[in-house]
Design a protein around this motif. Structure first.
Motif, PDB file in Angstrom:
ATOM      1  N   LEU A  78      20.061  50.375  13.527  1.00 36.92           N
ATOM      2  CA  LEU A  78      20.925  49.305  14.025  1.00 36.92           C
ATOM      3  C   LEU A  78      20.911  48.106  13.085  1.00 36.92           C
ATOM      4  CD1 LEU A  78      20.042  49.512  17.818  1.00 36.92           C
ATOM      5  CD2 LEU A  78      22.292  49.947  16.814  1.00 36.92           C
ATOM      6  N   THR A  79      19.755  47.853  12.483  1.00 41.32           N
ATOM      7  CA  THR A  79      19.651  46.762  11.509  1.00 41.32           C
ATOM      8  C   THR A  79      20.506  47.070  10.281  1.00 41.32           C
ATOM      9  OG1 THR A  79      17.425  46.163  12.248  1.00 41.32           O
ATOM     10  CG2 THR A  79      18.056  45.498  10.022  1.00 41.32           C
ATOM     11  N   ALA A  80      20.416  48.311   9.788  1.00 37.93           N
ATOM     12  CA  ALA A  80      21.228  48.709   8.634  1.00 37.93           C
ATOM     13  C   ALA A  80      22.716  48.644   8.971  1.00 37.93           C
ATOM     14  CB  ALA A  80      20.845  50.125   8.192  1.00 37.93           C
ATOM     15  N   GLN A  81      23.064  49.060  10.169  1.00 32.55           N
ATOM     16  CA  GLN A  81      24.469  49.006  10.599  1.00 32.55           C
ATOM     17  C   GLN A  81      24.973  47.563  10.635  1.00 32.55           C
ATOM     18  OE1 GLN A  81      25.424  49.935  14.770  1.00 32.55           O
ATOM     19  NE2 GLN A  81      26.947  51.373  14.004  1.00 32.55           N
ATOM     20  N   GLN A  82      24.143  46.671  11.146  1.00 30.85           N
ATOM     21  CA  GLN A  82      24.512  45.260  11.223  1.00 30.85           C
ATOM     22  C   GLN A  82      24.763  44.671   9.843  1.00 30.85           C
ATOM     23  OE1 GLN A  82      22.622  42.337  14.195  1.00 30.85           O
ATOM     24  NE2 GLN A  82      21.548  41.837  12.316  1.00 30.85           N
ATOM     25  N   GLU A  83      24.039  45.186   8.843  1.00 34.20           N
ATOM     26  CA  GLU A  83      24.173  44.698   7.475  1.00 34.20           C
ATOM     27  C   GLU A  83      25.200  45.488   6.667  1.00 34.20           C
ATOM     28  OE1 GLU A  83      20.175  45.054   6.121  1.00 34.20           O
ATOM     29  OE2 GLU A  83      19.478  43.265   7.193  1.00 34.20           O
ATOM     30  N   GLY A  84      25.867  46.454   7.295  1.00 33.32           N
ATOM     31  CA  GLY A  84      26.872  47.253   6.599  1.00 33.32           C
ATOM     32  C   GLY A  84      26.288  48.319   5.697  1.00 33.32           C
ATOM     33  N   ASN A  85      25.040  48.730   5.966  1.00 34.45           N
ATOM     34  CA  ASN A  85      24.360  49.674   5.071  1.00 34.45           C
ATOM     35  C   ASN A  85      24.013  51.008   5.736  1.00 34.45           C
ATOM     36  OD1 ASN A  85      24.252  48.012   2.772  1.00 34.45           O
ATOM     37  ND2 ASN A  85      22.445  46.939   3.547  1.00 34.45           N
ATOM     38  N   LEU A  86      24.633  51.314   6.859  1.00 38.78           N
ATOM     39  CA  LEU A  86      24.225  52.518   7.587  1.00 38.78           C
ATOM     40  C   LEU A  86      24.493  53.798   6.797  1.00 38.78           C
ATOM     41  CD1 LEU A  86      22.963  53.532  10.186  1.00 38.78           C
ATOM     42  CD2 LEU A  86      25.257  53.731  11.156  1.00 38.78           C
ATOM     43  N   GLU A  87      25.666  53.933   6.210  1.00 38.05           N
ATOM     44  CA  GLU A  87      25.976  55.156   5.452  1.00 38.05           C
ATOM     45  C   GLU A  87      25.066  55.299   4.241  1.00 38.05           C
ATOM     46  OE1 GLU A  87      29.904  56.778   4.879  1.00 38.05           O
ATOM     47  OE2 GLU A  87      30.752  55.129   6.036  1.00 38.05           O
ATOM     48  N   ARG A  88      24.753  54.182   3.594  1.00 36.85           N
ATOM     49  CA  ARG A  88      23.821  54.248   2.468  1.00 36.85           C
ATOM     50  C   ARG A  88      22.447  54.711   2.943  1.00 36.85           C
ATOM     51  NH1 ARG A  88      21.796  49.274  -1.525  1.00 36.85           N
ATOM     52  NH2 ARG A  88      20.119  50.488  -2.512  1.00 36.85           N
ATOM     53  N   LEU A  89      22.013  54.238   4.100  1.00 32.28           N
ATOM     54  CA  LEU A  89      20.730  54.673   4.655  1.00 32.28           C
ATOM     55  C   LEU A  89      20.737  56.176   4.915  1.00 32.28           C
ATOM     56  CD1 LEU A  89      17.931  54.118   5.850  1.00 32.28           C
ATOM     57  CD2 LEU A  89      19.056  53.471   8.004  1.00 32.28           C
ATOM     58  N   GLU A  90      21.833  56.689   5.474  1.00 33.91           N
ATOM     59  CA  GLU A  90      21.948  58.124   5.716  1.00 33.91           C
ATOM     60  C   GLU A  90      21.821  58.908   4.408  1.00 33.91           C
ATOM     61  OE1 GLU A  90      25.058  59.006   9.134  1.00 33.91           O
ATOM     62  OE2 GLU A  90      25.741  57.302   7.938  1.00 33.91           O
ATOM     63  N   ASP A  91      22.534  58.457   3.380  1.00 37.12           N
ATOM     64  CA  ASP A  91      22.504  59.135   2.080  1.00 37.12           C
ATOM     65  C   ASP A  91      21.104  59.105   1.474  1.00 37.12           C
ATOM     66  OD1 ASP A  91      25.208  59.755   2.155  1.00 37.12           O
ATOM     67  OD2 ASP A  91      25.807  57.951   1.061  1.00 37.12           O
ATOM     68  N   GLU A  92      20.452  57.952   1.540  1.00 37.08           N
ATOM     69  CA  GLU A  92      19.143  57.812   0.904  1.00 37.08           C
ATOM     70  C   GLU A  92      18.084  58.651   1.605  1.00 37.08           C
ATOM     71  OE1 GLU A  92      19.675  53.342  -1.062  1.00 37.08           O
ATOM     72  OE2 GLU A  92      18.278  53.623   0.606  1.00 37.08           O
ATOM     73  N   LEU A  93      18.145  58.759   2.912  1.00 36.09           N
ATOM     74  CA  LEU A  93      17.177  59.600   3.622  1.00 36.09           C
ATOM     75  C   LEU A  93      17.311  61.057   3.179  1.00 36.09           C
ATOM     76  CD1 LEU A  93      17.387  58.075   7.207  1.00 36.09           C
ATOM     77  CD2 LEU A  93      15.399  58.027   5.681  1.00 36.09           C
ATOM     78  N   PHE A  94      18.538  61.511   2.998  1.00 40.09           N
ATOM     79  CA  PHE A  94      18.758  62.881   2.517  1.00 40.09           C
ATOM     80  C   PHE A  94      18.228  63.048   1.095  1.00 40.09           C
ATOM     81  CE2 PHE A  94      21.579  65.857   0.198  1.00 40.09           C
ATOM     82  CZ  PHE A  94      21.207  67.022   0.840  1.00 40.09           C
ATOM     83  N   GLN A  95      18.507  62.077   0.244  1.00 42.35           N
ATOM     84  CA  GLN A  95      18.051  62.161  -1.148  1.00 42.35           C
ATOM     85  C   GLN A  95      16.533  62.175  -1.253  1.00 42.35           C
ATOM     86  OE1 GLN A  95      20.089  58.740  -2.689  1.00 42.35           O
ATOM     87  NE2 GLN A  95      22.107  59.692  -2.502  1.00 42.35           N
ATOM     88  N   VAL A  96      15.871  61.344  -0.458  1.00 40.29           N
ATOM     89  CA  VAL A  96      14.404  61.322  -0.483  1.00 40.29           C
ATOM     90  C   VAL A  96      13.850  62.638   0.058  1.00 40.29           C
ATOM     91  CG1 VAL A  96      12.337  60.199   0.424  1.00 40.29           C
ATOM     92  CG2 VAL A  96      14.273  58.805  -0.329  1.00 40.29           C
ATOM     93  N   ALA A  97      14.470  63.173   1.100  1.00 36.68           N
ATOM     94  CA  ALA A  97      14.039  64.470   1.631  1.00 36.68           C
ATOM     95  C   ALA A  97      14.127  65.550   0.561  1.00 36.68           C
ATOM     96  CB  ALA A  97      14.887  64.851   2.844  1.00 36.68           C
TER      97      ALA A  97
END
Length: 267
Positions: free
Chosen positions: A106-125
């Protein structure tokens, strides 16, 4: 997960979504701190999660234990979760952890970074899946939390969002190295759910062009009946075609699988 937990986790998620004061990484870390404290005390979490315990007593325990240790808005939120019914004490603690993950999203979404967070979690995995050395270096989760935080920060801190670093640190501290990637996929599904999206993991024999990605995303949205966040990785061993995992559904159109099936048929 018991039916009481399913219902209460959904309700707590609704409360968290509406309460915009519980935002920022400090608030999320406060929720994680509560989860850690409850996880360390079987007697405490058992008392709070026991439906026979008076509701005022459960809420009062949270107030006394965490006031002054975490932000007041976090205490108020956890009080509300303690007032709900949970199927077991372990599920109560795991739900608090899940709500911390939702708070990060929700914090990332509020800052406009939710999709980037989704991408980065996949990349780190993907990094964890591809490194046996990294997996072995994290064979004792939670024993050396400071070293774990330093490792995550050194590997990913300069390239990823603070939200990503926090969630990866939580994953590393909770499961053995060989299971970190799977844990990150679970977290990513919760993150995507904040935006009402499902997650599709696509493995292709060769890189997809942009038109192919767009067409694939549209096809998966039609299959899922709603928005989908698509992760794409490349594995030449598939020879041709793609393998798609969408929730519990596996779609395997790879040439490797078709060849294997053909060999079995003629054996």
């Amino acid at each position: 997960m018991g039916s009481a937990t399913v219902h209460s986790l959904e309700r707590a998620g609704e409360i968290l979504t509406v309460d915009t004061q519980v935002r920022g990484l400090d608030a999320a870390e406060g929720i994680f701190e509560v989860a850690d404290a409850l996880g360390e005390s079987a007697q405490l979490r058992g008392l709070i999660a026991d439906p026979s315990t008076d509701e005022q007593l459960r809420v009062g325990l949270i107030t006394r234990l965490f006031t002054g240790k975490v932000a007041d808005v976090v205490v108020a939120f956890v009080e509300k979760t303690a007032a709900l019914r949970w199927s077991s004490d372990d599920e109560f603690v795991s739900s608090i952890e899940a709500l911390g993950e939702t708070a990060v999203a929700l914090t990332a979404q509020q800052e406009g970074n939710l999709e980037r967070l989704e991408d980065e979690l996949f990349q780190v995995a993907q990094v964890f899946e591809g490194s046996r050395e990294l997996q072995l270096s994290l064979s004792h989760p939670g024993e050396h939390p400071q070293a774990e935080r330093q490792l995550v920060d050194r590997l990913f801190g300069q390239q990823t969002l603070p939200e990503t670093t926090l969630l990866v640190t939580r994953a590393v501290s909770s499961v053995r190295g060989s299971k970190v990637a799977r844990r990150l996929h679970e977290i990513a599904e919760r993150v995507s759910a904040v935006a009402g999206r499902q997650v599709a993991d696509v493995t292709s024999a060769r890189p997809l062009s942009e038109p192919q990605r767009v067409a694939l995303a549209q096809a998966l949205q039609n299959e899922a009946g709603g928005p989908v966040h698509v992760n794409v990785s490349v594995d030449p061993a598939l020879v041709g075609g793609v393998v798609v995992r969408l929730g519990d559904t596996l779609i395997d159109s790879s040439a490797r699988t078709k060849l294997t099936q053909l060999r079995q048929a003629i054996a």
